[in-house]
Design a protein around this motif. Structure first.
Motif, mmCIF file in Angstrom:
data_model
loop_
_atom_site.group_PDB
_atom_site.id
_atom_site.type_symbol
_atom_site.label_atom_id
_atom_site.label_comp_id
_atom_site.label_asym_id
_atom_site.label_seq_id
_atom_site.Cartn_x
_atom_site.Cartn_y
_atom_site.Cartn_z
ATOM 1 N N VAL A 138 0.864 -1.181 0.000
ATOM 2 C CA VAL A 138 0.000 0.000 0.000
ATOM 3 C C VAL A 138 0.900 1.230 0.000
ATOM 4 O O VAL A 138 1.807 1.354 0.830
ATOM 5 C CB VAL A 138 -0.924 0.021 1.237
ATOM 6 N N VAL A 139 0.667 2.131 -0.959
ATOM 7 C CA VAL A 139 1.478 3.343 -1.054
ATOM 8 C C VAL A 139 0.561 4.559 -0.940
ATOM 9 O O VAL A 139 -0.629 4.497 -1.269
ATOM 10 C CB VAL A 139 2.272 3.399 -2.371
ATOM 11 N N LEU A 140 1.118 5.667 -0.491
ATOM 12 C CA LEU A 140 0.357 6.910 -0.377
ATOM 13 C C LEU A 140 0.630 7.758 -1.613
ATOM 14 O O LEU A 140 1.720 8.293 -1.800
ATOM 15 C CB LEU A 140 0.753 7.674 0.888
ATOM 16 N N ASP A 141 -0.375 7.868 -2.497
ATOM 17 C CA ASP A 141 -0.282 8.666 -3.709
ATOM 18 C C ASP A 141 -1.577 9.466 -3.830
ATOM 19 O O ASP A 141 -2.514 9.046 -4.488
ATOM 20 C CB ASP A 141 -0.083 7.756 -4.930
ATOM 21 N N GLU A 142 -1.635 10.613 -3.154
ATOM 22 C CA GLU A 142 -2.851 11.405 -2.972
ATOM 23 C C GLU A 142 -3.847 10.682 -2.076
ATOM 24 O O GLU A 142 -4.521 11.256 -1.261
ATOM 25 C CB GLU A 142 -3.493 11.759 -4.323
ATOM 26 N N ASP A 143 -3.969 9.377 -2.248
ATOM 27 C CA ASP A 143 -4.758 8.525 -1.371
ATOM 28 C C ASP A 143 -3.976 7.219 -1.211
ATOM 29 O O ASP A 143 -2.977 6.997 -1.892
ATOM 30 C CB ASP A 143 -6.146 8.263 -1.983
ATOM 31 N N TYR A 144 -4.434 6.345 -0.330
ATOM 32 C CA TYR A 144 -3.757 5.060 -0.170
ATOM 33 C C TYR A 144 -4.161 4.135 -1.312
ATOM 34 O O TYR A 144 -5.341 3.899 -1.558
ATOM 35 C CB TYR A 144 -4.107 4.438 1.186
ATOM 36 N N ARG A 145 -3.155 3.631 -2.024
ATOM 37 C CA ARG A 145 -3.407 2.805 -3.202
ATOM 38 C C ARG A 145 -2.629 1.498 -3.131
ATOM 39 O O ARG A 145 -1.544 1.433 -2.545
ATOM 40 C CB ARG A 145 -3.026 3.563 -4.482
ATOM 41 N N ILE A 146 -3.186 0.469 -3.750
ATOM 42 C CA ILE A 146 -2.524 -0.834 -3.839
ATOM 43 C C ILE A 146 -1.676 -0.848 -5.098
ATOM 44 O O ILE A 146 -2.180 -0.614 -6.198
ATOM 45 C CB ILE A 146 -3.558 -1.973 -3.849
ATOM 46 N N ARG A 147 -0.416 -1.121 -4.948
ATOM 47 C CA ARG A 147 0.507 -1.147 -6.083
ATOM 48 C C ARG A 147 1.421 -2.367 -5.983
ATOM 49 O O ARG A 147 1.647 -2.903 -4.895
ATOM 50 C CB ARG A 147 1.383 0.118 -6.096
ATOM 51 N N HIS A 148 1.939 -2.793 -7.124
ATOM 52 C CA HIS A 148 2.994 -3.801 -7.091
ATOM 53 C C HIS A 148 4.221 -3.198 -6.408
ATOM 54 O O HIS A 148 4.563 -2.031 -6.636
ATOM 55 C CB HIS A 148 3.373 -4.244 -8.505
ATOM 56 N N ASP A 149 4.866 -3.970 -5.569
ATOM 57 C CA ASP A 149 6.092 -3.523 -4.920
ATOM 58 C C ASP A 149 7.229 -3.606 -5.942
ATOM 59 O O ASP A 149 7.456 -4.658 -6.527
ATOM 60 C CB ASP A 149 6.402 -4.408 -3.710
ATOM 61 N N PRO A 150 7.948 -2.501 -6.183
ATOM 62 C CA PRO A 150 8.977 -2.500 -7.238
ATOM 63 C C PRO A 150 10.024 -3.596 -7.097
ATOM 64 O O PRO A 150 10.277 -4.351 -8.044
ATOM 65 C CB PRO A 150 9.614 -1.115 -7.093
ATOM 66 N N LEU A 151 10.631 -3.713 -5.922
ATOM 67 C CA LEU A 151 11.716 -4.673 -5.749
ATOM 68 C C LEU A 151 11.214 -6.122 -5.724
ATOM 69 O O LEU A 151 11.836 -7.009 -6.321
ATOM 70 C CB LEU A 151 12.497 -4.363 -4.477
ATOM 71 N N LEU A 152 10.102 -6.365 -5.049
ATOM 72 C CA LEU A 152 9.585 -7.729 -4.962
ATOM 73 C C LEU A 152 9.134 -8.236 -6.334
ATOM 74 O O LEU A 152 9.375 -9.396 -6.693
ATOM 75 C CB LEU A 152 8.420 -7.797 -3.975
ATOM 76 N N THR A 153 8.503 -7.369 -7.110
ATOM 77 C CA THR A 153 8.049 -7.763 -8.438
ATOM 78 C C THR A 153 9.230 -7.966 -9.376
ATOM 79 O O THR A 153 9.282 -8.941 -10.137
ATOM 80 C CB THR A 153 7.092 -6.704 -9.024
ATOM 81 N N ALA A 154 10.184 -7.040 -9.313
ATOM 82 C CA ALA A 154 11.384 -7.176 -10.150
ATOM 83 C C ALA A 154 12.159 -8.441 -9.796
ATOM 84 O O ALA A 154 12.666 -9.141 -10.679
ATOM 85 C CB ALA A 154 12.275 -5.946 -9.975
ATOM 86 N N GLN A 155 12.239 -8.752 -8.512
ATOM 87 C CA GLN A 155 12.951 -9.956 -8.084
ATOM 88 C C GLN A 155 12.277 -11.210 -8.636
ATOM 89 O O GLN A 155 12.947 -12.163 -9.046
ATOM 90 C CB GLN A 155 13.006 -10.027 -6.562
ATOM 91 N N ALA A 156 10.942 -11.211 -8.678
ATOM 92 C CA ALA A 156 10.215 -12.352 -9.233
ATOM 93 C C ALA A 156 10.545 -12.539 -10.710
ATOM 94 O O ALA A 156 10.711 -13.670 -11.184
ATOM 95 C CB ALA A 156 8.709 -12.152 -9.045
ATOM 96 N N VAL A 157 10.653 -11.422 -11.444
ATOM 97 C CA VAL A 157 11.027 -11.491 -12.863
ATOM 98 C C VAL A 157 12.451 -12.006 -13.018
ATOM 99 O O VAL A 157 12.732 -12.900 -13.835
ATOM 100 C CB VAL A 157 10.892 -10.098 -13.517
ATOM 101 N N VAL A 158 13.371 -11.455 -12.239
ATOM 102 C CA VAL A 158 14.778 -11.851 -12.330
ATOM 103 C C VAL A 158 14.966 -13.310 -11.939
ATOM 104 O O VAL A 158 15.781 -14.032 -12.536
ATOM 105 C CB VAL A 158 15.650 -10.915 -11.465
ATOM 106 N N ASN A 159 14.223 -13.785 -10.947
ATOM 107 C CA ASN A 159 14.322 -15.190 -10.547
ATOM 108 C C ASN A 159 13.968 -16.122 -11.703
ATOM 109 O O ASN A 159 14.624 -17.151 -11.913
ATOM 110 C CB ASN A 159 13.401 -15.474 -9.363
ATOM 111 N N ILE A 160 12.922 -15.763 -12.449
ATOM 112 C CA ILE A 160 12.552 -16.558 -13.637
ATOM 113 C C ILE A 160 13.680 -16.516 -14.647
ATOM 114 O O ILE A 160 14.076 -17.543 -15.216
ATOM 115 C CB ILE A 160 11.260 -16.025 -14.253
#
Length: 317
Positions: free
Chosen positions: A287-309
């Motif tokens: 959850v990130v604060l961007d004018e309001d609280y929003r659900i977003r992919h976590d940059p590092l966790l998502t990138a790590q999943a791609v790199v692991n593949i």
């Protein structure tokens, strides 16, 4: 390792923020059909491709987001420039000066010292056209989403108002890629919009690269209301013209208050209705604060999943 990531604005830029921390050769391919806000005004008044999504991804790859990145993302709050960002205006100005949107992006890339490349999927701007289940034909990205919200009808098909030619630099990047990532981002207006450009689906389908789709965490009102994970995958594969080797799907954060706010706006966590070895499930969101609280992919966790593949499947020469 050569990674090509295809998408739009917010979702793709989130992935890029994570991937730039790894030792990869990174190219972002960005749609040119945005018509909302500042981008929409600039494309109509100055006849330049929409700069907003490009700006988001350039800033995401900037070596220092804290200084120049903040300047490029600064949005005026009042006056005749109300709603415009500094970066959008600079990209529009450089397009007029150089006569080329691609050249304008290259110059901004130098200013921001970006770690990778950002390419428009086409050197021209396009307009999305959607056919809804009730038979209505709606033109323009913002009008399409608005119609879906107002009527509740689902999108049956999307096309472009006029044909667009694939950016030759994009074709070369895809042909040389080890990994091709689709998303994350709005299904039709950020991801599939790219595959409406002549030639992209063919070059992606013919590529021997490992193909990954990062699915949406939440449904999007006006665009994917009621869509399950299976439906997301089916639509992506239909327009991409090939089967994804892997799908990365994140569970939503365990934050009941934020999830309830999404539900109040007609958005729900994407229902998981398909299980397969090629689908990688995990907690890759926050959850990130961007004018309001929003659900977003976590940059590092998502990138790590791609790199692991990539580390398991790619034999880099």
């Amino acid at each position: 390792m050569r990674i090509v990531a295809i998408g739009g604005g917010t979702g793709l830029s989130t992935l890029l923020r994570g991937l730039k921390n790894f030792s990869v050769d990174l190219t972002a391919v960005v749609t040119v059909t945005d018509e909302g806000g500042s981008s929409g005004i600039l494309r109509e008044e100055l006849s330049v491709p929409p700069p907003g999504d490009i700006r988001n991804n350039l800033v995401a790859l900037a070596s220092d987001e804290n200084i120049l990145g903040q300047v490029f993302n600064y949005r005026f709050k009042n006056g005749s420039l109300n709603g415009h960002t500094v970066g959008n205006i600079i990209l529009a100005a450089l397009t007029k000066i150089t006569g080329s949107f691609t050249e304008a992006i290259a110059k901004v890339s130098d200013i921001l010292a970006v770690k990778g490349r950002v390419l428009p999927v086409s050197n021209d701007m396009g307009r999305l056209v959607a056919e809804f289940e009730d038979g209505a034909i709606v033109k323009g990205e913002t009008h399409i989403v608005a119609y879906g919200k107002e009527t509740g009808f689902a999108i049956k098909n999307v096309t472009l108002e006029s044909p667009l030619k694939l950016n030759p630099a994009v074709k070369q990047a895809v042909e040389e890629a080890d990994i091709i990532v689709l998303g994350p981002g709005s299904l039709y207006t950020s991801i599939i919009a790219n595959f409406l450009v002549e030639g992209l689906s063919q070059v992606v389908a013919q590529s021997s690269a490992v193909k990954i789709y990062i699915s949406n965490i939440m449904t999007q009102p006006g665009e994917t209301t009621g869509y399950t994970l299976r439906k997301h995958i089916e639509e992506v594969e239909k327009f991409a013209g090939c089967t994804m080797d892997y799908i990365i799907h994140s569970y939503p954060p365990k934050d009941d208050k934020v999830l309830e706010k999404y539900r109040e706006k007609g958005s729900e966590p994407v229902t998981i209705d398909v299980f397969h070895d090629r689908i990688i499930f995990g907690h890759f969101s926050s959850v990130v604060l961007d004018e309001d609280y929003r659900i977003r992919h976590d940059p590092l966790l998502t990138a790590q999943a791609v790199v692991n593949i990539a580390l398991r499947k790619v034999n880099v020469k």
